[in-house]
Design an enzyme around this catalytic site. Structure first.
Site, PDB file in Angstrom:
ATOM      1  N   ASP A   8       0.971  -1.091  -0.079  1.00 29.37           N
ATOM      2  CA  ASP A   8       0.014   0.020  -0.088  1.00 29.37           C
ATOM      3  C   ASP A   8       0.807   1.212   0.180  1.00 29.37           C
ATOM      4  OD1 ASP A   8      -2.282   1.811   0.294  1.00 29.37           O
ATOM      5  OD2 ASP A   8      -1.790   1.559   2.432  1.00 29.37           O
ATOM      6  N   ARG A   9       0.335   2.391  -0.340  1.00 33.49           N
ATOM      7  CA  ARG A   9       1.233   3.542  -0.461  1.00 33.49           C
ATOM      8  C   ARG A   9       1.323   4.469   0.946  1.00 33.49           C
ATOM      9  NH1 ARG A   9      -0.009   9.050  -3.962  1.00 33.49           N
ATOM     10  NH2 ARG A   9      -0.856   9.503  -2.265  1.00 33.49           N
ATOM     11  N   ASP A  10       0.086   5.270   1.054  1.00 38.73           N
ATOM     12  CA  ASP A  10      -0.125   5.879   2.158  1.00 38.73           C
ATOM     13  C   ASP A  10      -0.054   5.344   3.451  1.00 38.73           C
ATOM     14  OD1 ASP A  10      -0.579   8.134   0.370  1.00 38.73           O
ATOM     15  OD2 ASP A  10      -2.445   7.497   0.006  1.00 38.73           O
ATOM     16  N   GLY A  21      -7.499  10.994  14.092  1.00 34.95           N
ATOM     17  CA  GLY A  21      -7.084   9.838  14.073  1.00 34.95           C
ATOM     18  C   GLY A  21      -7.107   8.816  12.760  1.00 34.95           C
ATOM     19  N   THR A  56      -2.473   1.101  -4.764  1.00 33.07           N
ATOM     20  CA  THR A  56      -3.161   2.269  -3.949  1.00 33.07           C
ATOM     21  C   THR A  56      -4.271   2.709  -4.376  1.00 33.07           C
ATOM     22  OG1 THR A  56      -2.598   4.414  -3.144  1.00 33.07           O
ATOM     23  CG2 THR A  56      -1.514   3.864  -5.450  1.00 33.07           C
ATOM     24  N   ASN A  57      -5.463   2.766  -3.569  1.00 34.55           N
ATOM     25  CA  ASN A  57      -6.615   3.513  -3.974  1.00 34.55           C
ATOM     26  C   ASN A  57      -6.223   4.979  -3.780  1.00 34.55           C
ATOM     27  OD1 ASN A  57      -8.065   1.242  -3.750  1.00 34.55           O
ATOM     28  ND2 ASN A  57      -8.964   1.473  -1.765  1.00 34.55           N
ATOM     29  N   GLN A  58      -6.820   5.783  -4.560  1.00 31.83           N
ATOM     30  CA  GLN A  58      -6.755   7.414  -4.776  1.00 31.83           C
ATOM     31  C   GLN A  58      -8.112   7.953  -4.848  1.00 31.83           C
ATOM     32  OE1 GLN A  58      -4.199   9.005  -3.099  1.00 31.83           O
ATOM     33  NE2 GLN A  58      -3.040   7.222  -2.774  1.00 31.83           N
ATOM     34  N   CYS A  90      -5.810   2.755  -8.302  1.00 30.45           N
ATOM     35  CA  CYS A  90      -7.399   2.877  -8.443  1.00 30.45           C
ATOM     36  C   CYS A  90      -8.086   4.118  -8.083  1.00 30.45           C
ATOM     37  CB  CYS A  90      -7.992   1.590  -7.595  1.00 30.45           C
ATOM     38  SG  CYS A  90      -9.833   1.736  -7.826  1.00 30.45           S
ATOM     39  N   ASP A 129      -1.809  -0.513   6.068  1.00 27.90           N
ATOM     40  CA  ASP A 129      -1.811   0.039   7.420  1.00 27.90           C
ATOM     41  C   ASP A 129      -3.399   0.215   7.663  1.00 27.90           C
ATOM     42  OD1 ASP A 129      -2.430   1.748   5.331  1.00 27.90           O
ATOM     43  OD2 ASP A 129      -1.945   3.643   6.628  1.00 27.90           O
TER      44      ASP A 129
END
Ligand SMILES: [Mg+2]
Length: 188
Positions: A8-10, A21, A56-58, A90, A129
């Site tokens: 995953d990216r972020d 949070g 990654t979902n963006q 995506c 994450d």
């Protein structure tokens, strides 16, 4: 067939912005900062023969609150620092957006990358994450490694493993790979 580590990216490679949070993607190139452990962790995985694939979902792109050009520029910066084999993106924001069926927690991005690069999903890993990463990795048949950043949200499925950061994830994956390649000794 090759083995991959899907990343995953972020919150895995780069720092997210935290609000209430919960993590959010960086909006500007200035805000796009890699974790110091990202490059060394990826180098370890690559040396061990894993393909490195970002998934990654963006959805901000699909919502119209982020420009695809900025996301692509971030990915160019990412590739300068980390020798990635492939990036799956995506941008779908809702069920009417093209590519929605690939959005994590659906496994579509992993399945597409596996087909394109000849990856054996069963001996590959998904590192993320958030719950979407874990559920996506499980749906694809990968071993899942959760980086616990202590966000204010719960997981939905239990990950196979849980660690503090990407370097710990890389060390764990190398240990698991070594264990799985030790020849089985039949007991007498
Ligand atoms: Mg994330």
């Amino acid at each position: 067939m090759r083995r991959a580590v899907f990343l995953d990216r972020d919150g895995v490679l780069n720092e997210p912005l935290i609000r209430n949070g919960l993590p959010h993607p960086p909006q500007t190139l200035d805000e796009f900062r890699l974790y110091p452990e990202a490059a060394p962790a990826c180098a370890l995985l690559r040396e061990a023969g894993f393909l490195l694939v970002v998934v990654t979902n963006q959805p901000d792109v699909g919502r119209g609150t982020q420009q695809i050009e900025i996301v692509e520029h971030m990915h160019a910066l990412l590739r300068e620092r980390i020798p990635l084999d492939h990036i799956e993106l995506c941008t779908a924001a809702d069920g009417h957006s093209p590519g929605w069926e690939r959005r994590k927690p659906a496994p579509g991005m992993l399945l597409d990358a596996a087909q394109a690069l000849g990856i054996d999903l069963g001996s590959s890993y998904m590192v993320g994450d958030r719950w979407r990463d874990i559920d996506c990795g499980k749906a694809a048949g990968c071993t899942t490694v959760f980086i616990d950043r202590r966000y204010a949200e719960a997981l939905r499925q239990r990950p196979h493993h849980s660690v503090e950061n990407l370097l710990d994830a890389a060390r764990l994956i190398l240990k698991l790979k070594q264990a799985s390649s030790v020849p089985t000794v039949l007991s007498t």
